[in-house]
Design a protein around this motif. Sequence first.
Motif, mmCIF file in Angstrom:
data_model
loop_
_atom_site.group_PDB
_atom_site.id
_atom_site.type_symbol
_atom_site.label_atom_id
_atom_site.label_comp_id
_atom_site.label_asym_id
_atom_site.label_seq_id
_atom_site.Cartn_x
_atom_site.Cartn_y
_atom_site.Cartn_z
ATOM 1 N N THR A 140 -0.065 7.761 5.759
ATOM 2 C CA THR A 140 -0.456 8.048 4.379
ATOM 3 C C THR A 140 -1.261 9.340 4.277
ATOM 4 O O THR A 140 -1.305 9.955 3.210
ATOM 5 C CB THR A 140 -1.293 6.890 3.809
ATOM 6 O OG1 THR A 140 -2.443 6.681 4.639
ATOM 7 C CG2 THR A 140 -0.484 5.598 3.779
ATOM 8 N N ARG A 197 0.374 12.558 2.922
ATOM 9 C CA ARG A 197 0.475 12.711 1.469
ATOM 10 C C ARG A 197 1.887 13.095 1.014
ATOM 11 O O ARG A 197 2.075 13.909 0.130
ATOM 12 C CB ARG A 197 -0.541 13.738 0.959
ATOM 13 C CG ARG A 197 -1.985 13.292 1.122
ATOM 14 C CD ARG A 197 -2.974 14.334 0.675
ATOM 15 N NE ARG A 197 -2.950 15.513 1.529
ATOM 16 C CZ ARG A 197 -2.565 16.702 1.118
ATOM 17 N NH1 ARG A 197 -2.162 16.886 -0.122
ATOM 18 N NH2 ARG A 197 -2.573 17.733 1.961
ATOM 19 N N THR A 201 4.977 7.799 3.231
ATOM 20 C CA THR A 201 3.968 6.758 3.059
ATOM 21 C C THR A 201 4.614 5.399 2.897
ATOM 22 O O THR A 201 4.201 4.409 3.515
ATOM 23 C CB THR A 201 3.089 7.072 1.836
ATOM 24 O OG1 THR A 201 2.374 8.289 2.064
ATOM 25 C CG2 THR A 201 2.104 5.940 1.569
ATOM 26 N N ARG A 235 5.130 20.617 5.406
ATOM 27 C CA ARG A 235 3.993 19.703 5.318
ATOM 28 C C ARG A 235 3.964 18.771 6.529
ATOM 29 O O ARG A 235 2.905 18.515 7.114
ATOM 30 C CB ARG A 235 4.085 18.886 4.027
ATOM 31 C CG ARG A 235 3.074 17.756 3.901
ATOM 32 C CD ARG A 235 1.664 18.251 3.624
ATOM 33 N NE ARG A 235 1.561 18.887 2.332
ATOM 34 C CZ ARG A 235 1.382 18.227 1.173
ATOM 35 N NH1 ARG A 235 1.296 16.898 1.174
ATOM 36 N NH2 ARG A 235 1.275 18.881 0.036
ATOM 37 N N SER A 284 1.186 18.677 9.653
ATOM 38 C CA SER A 284 0.390 17.463 9.846
ATOM 39 C C SER A 284 0.539 16.888 11.247
ATOM 40 O O SER A 284 -0.181 15.947 11.601
ATOM 41 C CB SER A 284 0.815 16.393 8.822
ATOM 42 O OG SER A 284 0.689 16.871 7.504
#
Length: 751
Positions: A294, A297, A302, A524, A528
């Motif tokens: 999660t 984002r 998620t 993204r 991450s």
Amino acid sequence: MATLLYRLGRGAFRHRRAVLAGWLLVLTAVFTTMASYGGSTNDEFTIPGSESQTAMDTLKAELPSAAGTSAQIVFVAPEGHKITEPQYARAVSATMAEADKAPQVVGVTDPVQSKLISPDRTAALGQVRYEVKKVDLADDSLTALEKATETAKDAGLTVEVGGSAYGSGSPSGGGQSKELAGLVVALLVLTITFGSLFAAGMPLLTAVTGVVVTLLGVHALTGAFTISSTAPTLASMLGLAVGIDYALFILSRHRSQLAQGMDAEESAARATATAGSAVVFAGLTVIIALCGLTVVRIPFLTVMGLAGAGAVLIAVAVSTTLLPAMMGFAGERLRPKPGSRAARRERAAQQPGHGGRRPLGERWGRATVRRPLLTLLAVMVGLLAVAVPARDLQLALPDNGSAAVDSTQRKTYDIVSEKFGPGFNGPLLILADTSHTDDPQQATTALAKELKATEGVAAVGKPQLLAGGDSAVIQVVPKTGPADEKTKDLVEHIRDEAPDWQRETGAEVQVTGTTAVGIDVSDRLAGSLVPFALVVVGLSLLLLLLVFRSLVVPLKASLGFLLSVAATFGAVVAVFQWGWLADALGVEQTGPVVSILPILVMAVLFGLAMDYEVFMVSRMREAYVHGAPPHEAILSGSRHASRVVTAAALIMFAVFASFVPGAGSMIKPVAFALAFGVFVDAFLVRMTLVPAVLALVGRSAWWLPRWLDRLLPEVDIEGERLNAGHGAEAADRAPGERTTVDSSGFGGRAF
């Protein structure tokens, strides 16, 4: 924890009918909820707050036809003919006119009128725009579109339909036949492990129960939440694998204790308390890692993480409640018969060196610790060599180029690439805000001119004004395909040039479209990866520090996990990017790996690696705590735990591998990575590297500074508080009731 689980196991054994009725009630409730409120899954990828998504939301509000999904109709003339010949041109225009009448279509682009003809004049590309996104397309919309092509086909043209309206690749599921194949292999392994078909069926029954509850629950939530089609598949894959393994660990402990003469009820309670404690701990590590997704984002990721975590949570609940209840129904039938292979094996495990040949696990352990430094170097060099291709890992979301070769969307993709160029399969949309310019039309024209002159751009469409006339959308076709690194470079270049263009033309530029959204999602996820890895490794260090009260064990476990992950990524690159064994595994097209794979595989493998670490090392620690020298403690752990860990790993491998053949472009590489990672982590890291490292460090493996030992809370996963009449056993034992335990006080094999 062990005391609580002892009470839970004994209560489930005694009140087995009530426990069974409770789970049947849960099944009925989730099925009723799904039937009443369930909706459908979708493959929509969004990344709130990104430039591409913000621009897409603007388009959706002001020009729905540009924000909606689209389809392509490609027409190919017969060999030796041109698509511009009158009879074929009329058929193309008639088909596009018919397509304009299909449900939910807001507009079409006739290639004859727009001159969207291939350079060799043998093909034409028509565009169909929908007023809704892919997820909101009605079931009959694409069917009606395909029927509209019959006119062109009757005229002798080859016609294929594709585009983003058909999703991103082939179906995500592996198919029920594939899951059944995994269950068959699991049944075979369990039968060999237990020496009993009756006992082998119990882990399968409990695991399937947990998976059914999970899938019904996930589908029940589709009516209220946006859930991707990959989420149920991932939940099914994880739930089946860990459900079987967790039941295997507890049931194996139960049968081991029964073989030593322990009462069935006491054995079920102790198995739930000891092996069940490790199951709860291992399950929590997987759940925490999956819930950690999660922090990325990204909504669809998620949802996948939470669905997987839910599957693991239910698997733990089933293993610690329904399984003890089934032990109660089975009663004495689970006790190995005197003289049977299972009984002889348990007796040999309790009396090492006597009664015949040593168990295979002990022989393997002796081989690894005979020359521990050589073993350590061999494993590390081998895994690092396999990890070398990981340097070339490329990430992207799947497109129709990874769909099945016989599907209409894949045929469309290939024809468009060949006849028009790969960029036509993934055009970019440029949203130009001209509200602050003196002449919006002149600013838009100047911007289009700048875009045409940009390196990597194949074509620029005519600007289309939005409502109010103060914004425009321009279609830009790259020279390269949607998943190509050069397309990503083009998007980044346009964004870098946007401030200069704004100063020159006054237009504020944003890049969007399906391709740009996919690029932003991949970026993204890639960004991450390192922070997520640090969180996962840090979590493993903390949890193992609590469990084993050692500094060496957590560091070794984390290093082993990183080696497993690196080797797994290397194998994925070799197969899915370089094409090694691609045909054998049914890989339709090599290229960038699905962008969710690294972070998702790290989350799942972390939990599974900690499973095997706990089940192997806890038995070694138990022997050491009870006075065994370090070398003998390692052999004791290998002797008692290797067989069950081997069975668990083979089952995990079989379940994950069963999802590879026939799976879609989203699930196939993930399933392959998990199968490969489990095999490497279980057999090379936990059963080979771990004993070698512990043999090298000797007693230092179990050293912990006293000040830190006082600070850390006690985590009793081995059931030590159940001994000597403490805890739940003493409280629950009736006057005069006796139990039979082995000399170690743990009731036989721990794991």
